[in-house]
Design a protein around this motif. Structure first.
Motif, PDB file in Angstrom:
ATOM      1  N   ASN A  34       0.817  -1.213   0.000  1.00 15.51           N
ATOM      2  CA  ASN A  34       0.000   0.000   0.000  1.00 15.51           C
ATOM      3  C   ASN A  34       0.857   1.274   0.000  1.00 15.51           C
ATOM      4  N   GLN A  35       0.300   2.336  -0.557  1.00 16.99           N
ATOM      5  CA  GLN A  35       0.881   3.664  -0.408  1.00 16.99           C
ATOM      6  C   GLN A  35       0.320   4.269   0.878  1.00 16.99           C
ATOM      7  N   VAL A  36       1.193   4.835   1.725  1.00 18.44           N
ATOM      8  CA  VAL A  36       0.747   5.241   3.060  1.00 18.44           C
ATOM      9  C   VAL A  36       1.138   6.691   3.367  1.00 18.44           C
ATOM     10  N   ILE A  37       0.131   7.452   3.787  1.00 18.12           N
ATOM     11  CA  ILE A  37       0.345   8.771   4.373  1.00 18.12           C
ATOM     12  C   ILE A  37      -0.075   8.670   5.837  1.00 18.12           C
ATOM     13  N   GLY A  89      14.527   0.385   7.696  1.00 17.37           N
ATOM     14  CA  GLY A  89      14.831   0.259   6.278  1.00 17.37           C
ATOM     15  C   GLY A  89      13.733   0.742   5.362  1.00 17.37           C
ATOM     16  N   ILE A  90      12.783   1.515   5.917  1.00 13.86           N
ATOM     17  CA  ILE A  90      11.660   2.028   5.120  1.00 13.86           C
ATOM     18  C   ILE A  90      11.883   3.515   4.849  1.00 13.86           C
ATOM     19  N   SER A  91      11.835   3.911   3.597  1.00 14.31           N
ATOM     20  CA  SER A  91      12.000   5.312   3.242  1.00 14.31           C
ATOM     21  C   SER A  91      10.812   6.113   3.762  1.00 14.31           C
ATOM     22  N   ALA A  92      11.086   7.176   4.512  1.00 11.28           N
ATOM     23  CA  ALA A  92      10.011   7.987   5.097  1.00 11.28           C
ATOM     24  C   ALA A  92      10.462   9.435   5.179  1.00 11.28           C
ATOM     25  N   TYR A  93       9.513  10.345   4.954  1.00 15.77           N
ATOM     26  CA  TYR A  93       9.787  11.775   5.030  1.00 15.77           C
ATOM     27  C   TYR A  93       8.722  12.444   5.887  1.00 15.77           C
ATOM     28  N   SER A  94       9.150  13.349   6.761  1.00 18.67           N
ATOM     29  CA  SER A  94       8.203  14.082   7.600  1.00 18.67           C
ATOM     30  C   SER A  94       7.891  15.435   6.983  1.00 18.67           C
ATOM     31  N   PHE A  95       6.640  15.884   7.158  1.00 20.18           N
ATOM     32  CA  PHE A  95       6.175  17.156   6.599  1.00 20.18           C
ATOM     33  C   PHE A  95       5.354  17.904   7.645  1.00 20.18           C
ATOM     34  N   THR A  96       5.640  19.184   7.801  1.00 21.52           N
ATOM     35  CA  THR A  96       4.743  20.019   8.596  1.00 21.52           C
ATOM     36  C   THR A  96       3.449  20.209   7.806  1.00 21.52           C
ATOM     37  N   GLY A  97       2.462  20.820   8.437  1.00 16.73           N
ATOM     38  CA  GLY A  97       1.208  21.044   7.732  1.00 16.73           C
ATOM     39  C   GLY A  97       1.386  21.895   6.489  1.00 16.73           C
ATOM     40  N   ILE A 116      -6.017  22.266  -0.111  1.00 17.49           N
ATOM     41  CA  ILE A 116      -4.840  21.409   0.048  1.00 17.49           C
ATOM     42  C   ILE A 116      -4.236  21.161  -1.328  1.00 17.49           C
ATOM     43  N   ASP A 117      -2.924  21.390  -1.435  1.00 15.90           N
ATOM     44  CA  ASP A 117      -2.193  21.021  -2.639  1.00 15.90           C
ATOM     45  C   ASP A 117      -1.449  19.720  -2.319  1.00 15.90           C
ATOM     46  N   PRO A 118      -1.966  18.571  -2.771  1.00 11.96           N
ATOM     47  CA  PRO A 118      -1.424  17.283  -2.340  1.00 11.96           C
ATOM     48  C   PRO A 118      -0.262  16.758  -3.190  1.00 11.96           C
ATOM     49  N   ARG A 119       0.202  17.550  -4.146  1.00 15.40           N
ATOM     50  CA  ARG A 119       1.156  17.015  -5.118  1.00 15.40           C
ATOM     51  C   ARG A 119       2.427  16.474  -4.471  1.00 15.40           C
ATOM     52  N   ARG A 120       2.932  17.173  -3.473  1.00 14.00           N
ATOM     53  CA  ARG A 120       4.173  16.708  -2.846  1.00 14.00           C
ATOM     54  C   ARG A 120       3.974  15.376  -2.130  1.00 14.00           C
ATOM     55  N   LEU A 121       2.839  15.224  -1.472  1.00 14.38           N
ATOM     56  CA  LEU A 121       2.555  13.963  -0.779  1.00 14.38           C
ATOM     57  C   LEU A 121       2.338  12.832  -1.782  1.00 14.38           C
ATOM     58  N   ILE A 122       1.609  13.109  -2.848  1.00 15.14           N
ATOM     59  CA  ILE A 122       1.351  12.080  -3.860  1.00 15.14           C
ATOM     60  C   ILE A 122       2.662  11.626  -4.499  1.00 15.14           C
ATOM     61  N   ASP A 123       3.540  12.578  -4.801  1.00 18.89           N
ATOM     62  CA  ASP A 123       4.845  12.211  -5.378  1.00 18.89           C
ATOM     63  C   ASP A 123       5.661  11.362  -4.403  1.00 18.89           C
ATOM     64  N   THR A 124       5.569  11.688  -3.118  1.00 15.59           N
ATOM     65  CA  THR A 124       6.334  10.953  -2.105  1.00 15.59           C
ATOM     66  C   THR A 124       5.894   9.503  -2.022  1.00 15.59           C
ATOM     67  N   VAL A 125       4.592   9.264  -1.923  1.00 10.14           N
ATOM     68  CA  VAL A 125       4.114   7.883  -1.775  1.00 10.14           C
ATOM     69  C   VAL A 125       4.219   7.118  -3.094  1.00 10.14           C
ATOM     70  N   ALA A 126       4.097   7.848  -4.215  1.00 12.04           N
ATOM     71  CA  ALA A 126       4.230   7.184  -5.515  1.00 12.04           C
ATOM     72  C   ALA A 126       5.649   6.653  -5.720  1.00 12.04           C
ATOM     73  N   VAL A 130       7.055   6.623   2.632  1.00 10.55           N
ATOM     74  CA  VAL A 130       5.939   6.962   3.518  1.00 10.55           C
ATOM     75  C   VAL A 130       5.996   8.461   3.798  1.00 10.55           C
ATOM     76  N   ALA A 131       4.859   9.143   3.664  1.00 15.93           N
ATOM     77  CA  ALA A 131       4.764  10.568   3.993  1.00 15.93           C
ATOM     78  C   ALA A 131       4.142  10.704   5.379  1.00 15.93           C
ATOM     79  N   ILE A 132       4.828  11.408   6.263  1.00 17.65           N
ATOM     80  CA  ILE A 132       4.350  11.578   7.637  1.00 17.65           C
ATOM     81  C   ILE A 132       4.048  13.056   7.850  1.00 17.65           C
TER      82      ILE A 132
END
Length: 414
Positions: A34-37, A89-97, A116-126, A130-132
């Motif tokens: 799964n793609q996970v936010i 070993g899981i690629s993950a990036y944190s994001f403020t609001g 909401i402009d979700p493009r950055r999150l969509i690119d991350t999970v694609a 994991v986008a946090i």
């Protein structure tokens, strides 16, 4: 492959050990393809501790600076969770609001999400990461940091799920689903397998704390399927969706209560529509929510107006009524606290007349006086003395056949 948003509250990330537990859950979801936010709240009591720090500096901190301070709590959580996933070993990036593209109205401490402009999150999970995202926060078009108020992380999660077109939004909490009422008060409360948006929205507005009303509103508006489940077990939770399967024979699905209730009475008010407009328009301008309204005509075209507000709004309401008293010709105004609102909710009420009468009878049979009543198609609320609220919940839970049979049987064995 599904795209999922998972939200974890403050209790779920309250310690390093619990953050590791959340990381394990997220890792399992990723391993399933799964793609996970992930949306997280501040750790444990961090927000309360930050508020306390501010009040040690000043009793009335500016709202802008409070937002600047409080948003740091979630930033701690997102960074630590990202580190925990990376350690596995899981690629993950944190994001403020604001990094996640959440734009709010220019209101501090209780802003609403505007876009909401979700493009950055969509690119991350694609890309397989994991986008946090930090819940509870965003920024304005003028780049001012804002917070979303109570239930802000729930709202963040559902709004993001809508923006990225997620297949499901899972809300992880310290209970394993939505119950017919608070199990701490009614031991025989039953877990609900499915509940409709409308029923959940009523319960949330009426005091059920498992989901915030704004989050349910977003879910209903954008058709986001919700799953409420426990962070600490693998038990299947409660599905919140457009139309829920009704349990056979149950007209009432849940019972909620709220003790943050105050009754306001305007005495001896001339019976003119303009007076109602002046009072409630003035309260609305100060963002004071009014719930139940009752107008009674006593004699000579003069009567009383009663309505309920939250206890938190009492001081400001008194100031407003003091200013309006002469303008509307009121003889006096009075307040009554030590009240609670007990409510029954169920979509089955629409096609089953007499439910309100059954509720009133159950309370009257136990000498519980009803002070005010409010109804809609799927709920009935009664204002009663706060000291009787727990007893009323237990009475109504049994009266409407909501007690879990299995738990009764287990209790009998013991």
């Amino acid at each position: 492959m599904a795209r999922m948003v998972q939200k974890f509250g403050g209790t779920s990330v309250g310690s390093v050990e619990r953050i590791q537990n959340v990381a394990n859950r997220v890792a399992q979801t990723v391993a399933a393809g799964n793609q996970v936010i992930v949306v997280v709240s501040a750790m444990g009591h961090t927000t309360d501790e930050l508020i306390d720090l501010a009040r040690q500096i000043t009793p009335e901190p500016q709202a802008r600076e409070m937002d600047m301070l409080l948003t740091t709590g979630e930033q701690i959580s997102i960074a630590l969770l990202a580190m925990a996933l990376q350690q596995k070993g899981i690629s993950a990036y944190s994001f403020t609001g604001w990094q996640a593209g959440i734009v709010t109205e220019p209101v501090h401490s209780k802003a609403r999400i505007m876009d909401i402009d979700p493009r950055r999150l969509i690119d991350t999970v694609a890309s397989g990461s994991v986008a946090i995202v930090a819940g509870f926060q965003g920024w304005t078009i003028d780049r001012e940091i804002t917070t979303l108020g109570r239930g802000g992380s729930d709202t963040t999660a559902v709004a993001l799920a809508a923006a990225v077109q997620a297949d499901v939004c899972e809300i992880y909490t310290d209970v394993d689903g939505v119950y017919s009422t608070d199990p701490r008060i009614v031991p025989f409360a039953r877990k609900i397998q499915e509940i409709s948006y409308d029923e959940m929205l009523e319960l949330a507005h009426l005091g059920a704390a498992v989901l915030h009303p704004r989050a349910v509103e977003y879910a209903k508006q954008y058709h986001v399927p919700l799953m409420v489940r426990s962070s600490f077990s693998q038990v299947e939770g409660t599905y919140v969706k457009e139309v829920a399967q009704m349990e056979k024979g149950l007209v009432v699905r849940g019972i909620a209560y709220d003790t943050n209730v105050a009754k306001v009475g305007l005495v001896g008010v001339p019976n003119r529509v303009e007076n109602l407009k002046i009072v409630f328009q003035s309260l609305a301008k100060e963002s004071i929510n009014v719930d139940i309204i009752v107008q009674s005509i006593v004699q000579n075209d003069v009567g009383d107006i009663s309505f309920t507000i939250t206890k938190d709004d009492r001081k400001r309401t008194m100031e407003i009524l003091e200013q309006l008293k002469d303008q509307i010709g009121a003889q006096a105004y009075v307040f009554e606290e030590d009240l609670a609102k007990v409510s029954i909710v169920g979509a089955g009420m629409i096609s089953n007349p007499g439910v309100a009468a059954d509720m009133f009878q159950a309370l009257i049979d136990h000498n519980i006086q009803i002070k005010m009543v409010s109804t809609s198609e799927i709920k009935v609320s009664c204002v009663i003395e706060s000291g009787l609220a727990k007893q009323a919940m237990q009475i109504l839970h049994t009266a409407f056949a909501l007690d879990a049979v299995q738990q009764h049987e287990e209790a009998a064995v013991v």
